[in-house]
Design an enzyme around this catalytic site. Structure first.
Site, short mmCIF file in Angstrom:
data_model
loop_
_atom_site.label_atom_id
_atom_site.label_comp_id
_atom_site.label_asym_id
_atom_site.label_seq_id
_atom_site.Cartn_x
_atom_site.Cartn_y
_atom_site.Cartn_z
N LEU A 158 15.97 -12.72 0.88
CA LEU A 158 15.62 -11.67 -0.08
C LEU A 158 16.61 -11.66 -1.24
CD1 LEU A 158 13.83 -9.22 -0.84
CD2 LEU A 158 15.54 -7.80 0.28
N TYR A 159 17.88 -11.89 -0.95
CA TYR A 159 18.86 -11.98 -2.03
C TYR A 159 18.39 -12.96 -3.09
CZ TYR A 159 22.93 -13.76 -4.53
OH TYR A 159 23.77 -14.20 -5.51
#
Length: 326
Positions: A158-159
């Site tokens: 997700l980063y």
């Protein structure tokens, strides 16, 4: 001359950038929310050590959360002298994005949009904005050097996905509002005053305390370790050179020399005089096996090349560590 707004000014790269800008006579406004992702006392110490000796009036610090878009807009209105922006503020860390996803969308999506909107509303006085992206956008690859033209639609965390979103939003804002924007994809930055969640810091701390170090994917990892001073020189070179067409562009900024993780461990063992206790573990979700930057575009457009090899950089980190921790 005007002032440079640096977001993430109390962070690892941001503090080094503030120091370099001040050293060449710039006026700097630093912004950071001093959050508790890692010990805020380290962030305060960076500010004190790296900018505390700036001439009176040339550095101003503002504690502010980028996700508070009204506060970001108000700051830009209150400082009409700002004419360049180095947007480094973000929620970093691949693994924590699995545990705290909303912290990443708040900082890296909403926060990034806050900066873009503040620049847009500055009505043309921002000559150039450089923002931080990441090598993580390339996903899990082992097929040679990563190039800016490669696809980035399959991030592994997700980063990384939030940083891809920042790049796409930046291109959209640049196209819509003719904003000069440059994104820099950082590759595994390390050095003095670094982040405590990074492998070289975790390994150093564990080895000196006689604790085991965790080697994910059983240590079969390659990283394009890039020394922070080289990164800062690249950021400044990019900031000083807006796109000729006033548009958006992206660059890799890395050492362009992948090193095996186990090689870094061996160097730390030599520099610290300690043998690491190794715990071999499987690959963690969201992690990638290798990073490798093609930096030919940075060299072509800015004359920038990394100059610090891993041994030299780790030596400087260990020297700093011993001073900082007494």
């Amino acid at each position: 001359m005007g002032s440079v707004l640096v977001t993430g000014a109390a962070g690892f790269i941001g503090a080094h950038l503030c120091q370099a800008l001040l050293a060449r006579g710039e006026h700097v406004i630093g912004l950071d929310n001093l959050n508790a992702y890692y010990d805020p006392s380290l962030k305060r110490a960076r500010l004190a050590a790296l900018t505390g000796d700036a001439p009176a009036g040339r550095f101003r610090f503002e504690k502010l959360d980028l996700a508070d878009h009204e506060a970001v807009l108000a700051l830009m209105r209150a400082h009409p002298e700002i004419n360049r922006v180095a947007h480094l503020g973000a929620q970093a860390g691949v693994r924590w994005s699995l545990e705290a996803p909303f912290a990443y969308t708040a900082a890296n999506v909403t926060g990034h949009l806050s900066v873009l909107e503040a620049i847009r509303r500055a009505e043309g006085r921002i000559r150039h904005t450089v923002y931080a992206s990441t090598s993580s956008v390339y996903g899990a690859r082992t097929d040679g050097a990563f190039r800016e033209t490669d696809r980035v639609d399959h991030p592994a965390s997700l980063y990384a996905a939030t940083k891809v979103a920042g790049e796409v939003m930046s291109r959209t804002y640049s196209d819509l509002y003719k904003l000069p924007l440059t994104g820099l994809r950082f590759f595994t930055v390390y050095g003095p005053w670094g982040r405590p969640d990074m492998a070289y810091w975790l390994f150093t701390d564990a080895m000196l305390k006689g604790r085991p170090i965790s080697l994910f994917n059983e240590g079969r990892m390659m990283r394009d370790f890039t020394f922070v001073d080289d990164i800062v020189q690249g950021v400044m070179a990019a900031l000083d050179t807006p796109p000729a067409d006033g548009g958006h562009r992206l660059y890799n900024i890395g050492n362009s020399r992948p090193e095996p993780l186990l090689g870094m461990v061996a160097l730390l063992e030599e520099l610290l005089g300690v043998t690491a206790i190794r715990e071999l573990k499987p690959m963690q979700p969201g992690d990638v096996p290798a990073t490798f930057a093609d930096v030919s575009a940075m060299e072509r457009d800015f004359g920038w090349k990394p100059t610090t090899d891993l041994r030299t950089g780790l030596t400087r980190f260990v020297e700093w560590w011993r001073r900082y921790h007494g």
